[in-house]
Scaffold this motif. Structure first.
Motif, PDB file in Angstrom:
ATOM      1  N   HIS A  81       0.850  -1.195   0.000  1.00  0.00           N
ATOM      2  CA  HIS A  81       0.000   0.000   0.000  1.00  0.00           C
ATOM      3  C   HIS A  81       0.871   1.224   0.000  1.00  0.00           C
ATOM      4  O   HIS A  81       1.895   1.253   0.672  1.00  0.00           O
ATOM      5  CB  HIS A  81      -0.889   0.023   1.251  1.00  0.00           C
ATOM      6  N   TYR A  83       0.672   5.378   0.647  1.00  0.00           N
ATOM      7  CA  TYR A  83      -0.160   6.494   1.144  1.00  0.00           C
ATOM      8  C   TYR A  83       0.610   7.773   0.951  1.00  0.00           C
ATOM      9  O   TYR A  83       1.834   7.771   0.987  1.00  0.00           O
ATOM     10  CB  TYR A  83      -0.457   6.316   2.643  1.00  0.00           C
ATOM     11  N   ARG A  85       0.488  12.273   1.640  1.00  0.00           N
ATOM     12  CA  ARG A  85      -0.178  13.411   2.300  1.00  0.00           C
ATOM     13  C   ARG A  85       0.641  14.641   1.946  1.00  0.00           C
ATOM     14  O   ARG A  85       1.857  14.672   2.118  1.00  0.00           O
ATOM     15  CB  ARG A  85      -0.141  13.196   3.818  1.00  0.00           C
ATOM     16  N   GLY A  96      -4.557  14.235   0.276  1.00  0.00           N
ATOM     17  CA  GLY A  96      -4.050  12.926   0.748  1.00  0.00           C
ATOM     18  C   GLY A  96      -4.688  12.494   2.057  1.00  0.00           C
ATOM     19  O   GLY A  96      -5.751  13.010   2.430  1.00  0.00           O
ATOM     20  N   TYR A  97      -4.016  11.550   2.695  1.00  0.00           N
ATOM     21  CA  TYR A  97      -4.556  10.995   3.942  1.00  0.00           C
ATOM     22  C   TYR A  97      -4.155  11.900   5.096  1.00  0.00           C
ATOM     23  O   TYR A  97      -2.976  12.047   5.412  1.00  0.00           O
ATOM     24  CB  TYR A  97      -4.002   9.596   4.210  1.00  0.00           C
ATOM     25  N   LEU A 100      -2.117  10.448   8.232  1.00  0.00           N
ATOM     26  CA  LEU A 100      -0.795   9.819   8.040  1.00  0.00           C
ATOM     27  C   LEU A 100       0.190  10.400   9.066  1.00  0.00           C
ATOM     28  O   LEU A 100       0.346  11.612   9.162  1.00  0.00           O
ATOM     29  CB  LEU A 100      -0.310  10.109   6.607  1.00  0.00           C
ATOM     30  N   TYR A 123       0.769   2.629  10.558  1.00  0.00           N
ATOM     31  CA  TYR A 123      -0.427   3.221   9.953  1.00  0.00           C
ATOM     32  C   TYR A 123      -1.351   2.104   9.489  1.00  0.00           C
ATOM     33  O   TYR A 123      -0.916   1.163   8.811  1.00  0.00           O
ATOM     34  CB  TYR A 123      -0.027   4.111   8.763  1.00  0.00           C
TER      35      TYR A 123
END
Lengths: 466, 224
Positions: A81, A83, A85, A96-97, A100, A123
């Protein structure tokens, strides 16, 4: 492990080798992960830079356009995965996330322009490797740098580390196996001189006792060869003594047997029963002497350095001497010689180590001489005492004595003092000397001190140290 | 009196057999261990003279088998092996006496007589030393035909000296042997009893001789 040199060599080579290999594997395990991190961190950085390139300001607002190429970099056979940000320096989310995590350390340590930080964080229940990159905005609005964070789960990295490690394990197993094979072959080759030596020793004849050449063999084998040579030299000495003894014995037995033979023949020729009887009496005397010679030879052979006789009995030498003296008392009575035994209280209790039978035989031989050479009505005394750290056993008679010039010679085998009509085989004192030697004692012949004439035989034995 | 002689040297066996026959024994001769073992299964002897080094069966084995059958016949071992180990082993296996070759015939005859006497339980046992005679049955000493009157300790001492006549015994050895005859005496007292015995033996050809540092022995004085 004790039984095979080769196995010992192998084990002592393999154990350290295995230890070194396992330490190496531990080190490899650590560096494998570091190598994987290094490779994959580069991708993270490239992705962060590629995103940073696509950050623009439009109408005083920061606009982020995530390029397709940035995400494409992460594609691999592993379902990791990714991620991201993007936020302002003060933490406000741009895209984004939002949750994070930023590492704690990073929170305090302000990220300057173009600064990059790598860290690991948890995370969504997984460990993720993160990068934080600060992209400065040259912008009149004066907004601070934009922080780009990208996180990636670890599957691909772990897989890469595993691959590096297993490759290394494979290589090391091969290496160890190769070392074992070489050690086996090398051990065999290394031991070959030993085998060759064994063959040489085996191939020797029983009487071939010449020393092996020490210069021809390997340095490590030399002490072994030297010991073997020493042993053979001793054997050679023993064989020589034995050979001479047998030759002497056979020669000495021939003489009395010749006498017996002649006497028997002579007896047969007698027609008168009385003269025949006389001859047979002589014959009997001769056979007795031959028997005595046989017994003396046997005693001498038992006192030889190579004999199997044991010299480790602890005994009171005073008692042994007294018993032997008692044994000869009938001979003394028969010859009308006064026989006496004296022993100091100290000598009575002292313990000597040696061979009882031989020590008994020693006293018997000394007394036999004294009693046979001393005239009827004479005196023979045995005296036992302690002098310093020696047990002194002395036999004194008032017989004719031995002239000083002959005192060394009488110890030789088969030597007889001339001018005596006493029967004997000439072995008595040779036996005595041999027995003394085997007990690390001393013997001396002197003039008698108690009477005007006679012989004094002094023997000395070391005391057993407590 | 039947004697079994087991000896593999035929020369020695024949001359021994002749000597023993002349001494009124009836002698059977066997030349190997197995034959001896067989004949001992069926025949009764007063004495077995056994060599140790025998063909087919070792002398010690013959002896072992003999004793394991419970046969108590007297056995005299005759051997050239003069080592203590064999001697002890032989006596342990139940031999009654042991003689090393070569030996004097008179010695062999004396041993044979002693063994047969022992086996017959000292029946008409007289022990003589010169003028001195011991009547074992009556437990009485006679000196030149006259009964010798002795105290129990004098009796015990004289008996020990007579049984060991010709040998020199120290005070300790004398005491031990006297104690074994259930009389008690200490070494210091021996001198006193010897003195008394000498008085009683005075005038005969038997005397107790002192050897300084060695002990006493009973001897016949030869007429000079």
């Amino acid at each position: 492990m004790q039984s095979s040199l080769r196995l010992r060599l192998l084990v002592w080579m393999l154990l350290p080798l295995l230890a070194v290999a396992s330490i190496n594997l531990l080190l490899v395990k650590r560096s494998a992960r570091a190598a994987a991190d290094e490779a994959y961190d580069r991708i993270l950085l490239a992705a962060a830079l590629s995103i940073a390139d696509n950050i623009t300001i439009q109408d005083d607002a920061v606009k982020v356009d995530i390029p397709y190429s940035a995400l494409e970099m992460f594609q691999s056979q592993f379902p990791d995965h990714v991620y991201y940000r993007i936020s302002h320096a003060d933490g406000r989310l741009i895209t984004g996330y939002d949750d994070l995590p930023i590492s704690h350390r990073l929170a305090d340590d302000k990220l300057g322009n173009h600064d990059t930080r790598f860290y690991e964080a948890r995370y969504k229940g997984e460990i993720v490797r993160m990068i934080s990159y600060a992209k400065p905005l040259y912008e009149p609005s004066g907004q601070g740098p934009v922080v780009i964070q990208i996180g990636e789960t670890l599957r691909a990295r772990e897989e890469m580390a595993r691959e590096i490690l297993s490759e290394s394990v494979r290589n090391q197993i091969l290496l160890v196996l190769a070392a074992v094979a070489l050690a086996v072959v090398g051990g065999m080759r290394g031991l070959r001189p030993l085998m060759r030596l064994a063959e040489q020793v085996k191939a020797r004849r029983a009487d071939e006792l010449e020393p092996f050449n020490t210069t021809e063999v390997q340095y490590e084998l030399r002490p072994f060869i030297a010991a073997l040579n020493q042993h053979m030299a001793r054997l050679k000495g023993v064989f020589e003594v034995q050979r001479r003894f047998i030759a002497d014995a056979a020669h000495q037995l021939r003489t009395p047997l010749a006498v017996v033979h002649t006497q028997a023949e002579h007896a047969l020729r007698q027609t008168d029963i009385n003269s025949m009887r006389e001859e047979i009496e002589c014959l009997l005397t001769s056979t007795r002497q031959t028997v005595h010679l046989g017994n003396q030879l046997l005693t001498l052979s038992r006192a030889q350095p190579d004999a199997a006789s044991k010299f480790n009995t602890d005994m009171s030498l005073a008692n042994v001497a007294r018993d032997a003296t008692r044994e000869l008392a009938p001979l003394a009575r028969k010859r009308n010689i006064e026989l006496s035994f004296e022993c100091s209280a100290e000598a009575e209790t002292v313990i000597i180590r040696g061979n009882r039978t031989l020590l008994h035989e020693l006293v018997v031989n000394l007394l036999n001489n004294a009693l046979r050479y001393t005239q009827a009505g004479g005196e023979v005394t045995v005296d036992a005492r302690i002098e310093g750290n020696q047990f002194v056993l002395e036999v004194q008679d008032n017989g004719p004595g031995i002239p000083p010039s002959e005192r060394e010679l009488v110890f030789d085998r088969f030597y007889r003092v001339l001018g005596t009509d006493v029967e004997g085989c000439g072995l008595g004192l040779a036996i005595v000397r041999e027995i003394i030697k085997r007990h690390e004692g001393e013997i001396a012949l002197q003039d008698a001190t108690k009477q005007k004439q006679g012989l004094r035989v002094i023997t000395r034995f070391p005391l057993l140290e407590n | 009196m039947r004697i079994l002689l087991v000896e593999d040297n035929r020369l020695l066996a024949n001359s021994l057999a002749k000597v023993l026959s002349a001494a009124q024994f009836s002698v059977d001769v066997m030349h190997d261990g197995q034959d001896a073992d067989h004949v001992l299964l069926t025949q009764d002897y007063a004495l077995v003279i056994l060599d140790l080094s025998l063909p087919r069966m070792d002398g010690l084995e013959v002896l072992r088998r003999l004793r394991s059958r419970g046969n108590k016949v007297s056995v005299l071992i005759l051997t050239a092996r003069n080592n203590v180990g064999d001697r002890v082993l032989g006596l342990d296996l139940g031999a009654d006496d042991y003689l090393t070759k070569p030996f004097e015939l008179t010695e062999l005859e004396a041993r044979i007589r002693a063994l047969i006497r022992r086996a017959s339980g000292h029946a008409d046992n007289r022990i003589t030393c010169g003028d001195l005679v011991y009547q074992a049955q009556k437990q009485q000493f006679e000196l030149a035909g006259e009964t010798l009157l002795l105290t129990p300790r004098e009796h015990a001492l004289l008996e020990v000296l007579l049984l060991n006549s010709g040998r020199t015994l120290g005070k300790e050895a004398l005491c031990e042997k006297i104690v074994a005859m259930n009389e008690e005496v200490n070494p210091e007292a021996i001198e006193i009893y010897v003195h008394r015995l000498r008085k009683k033996l005075q005038g005969s050809n038997v005397q107790i001789v002192t050897l300084r540092g060695l002990g006493y022995s009973l001897e016949v004085q030869n007429a000079k």
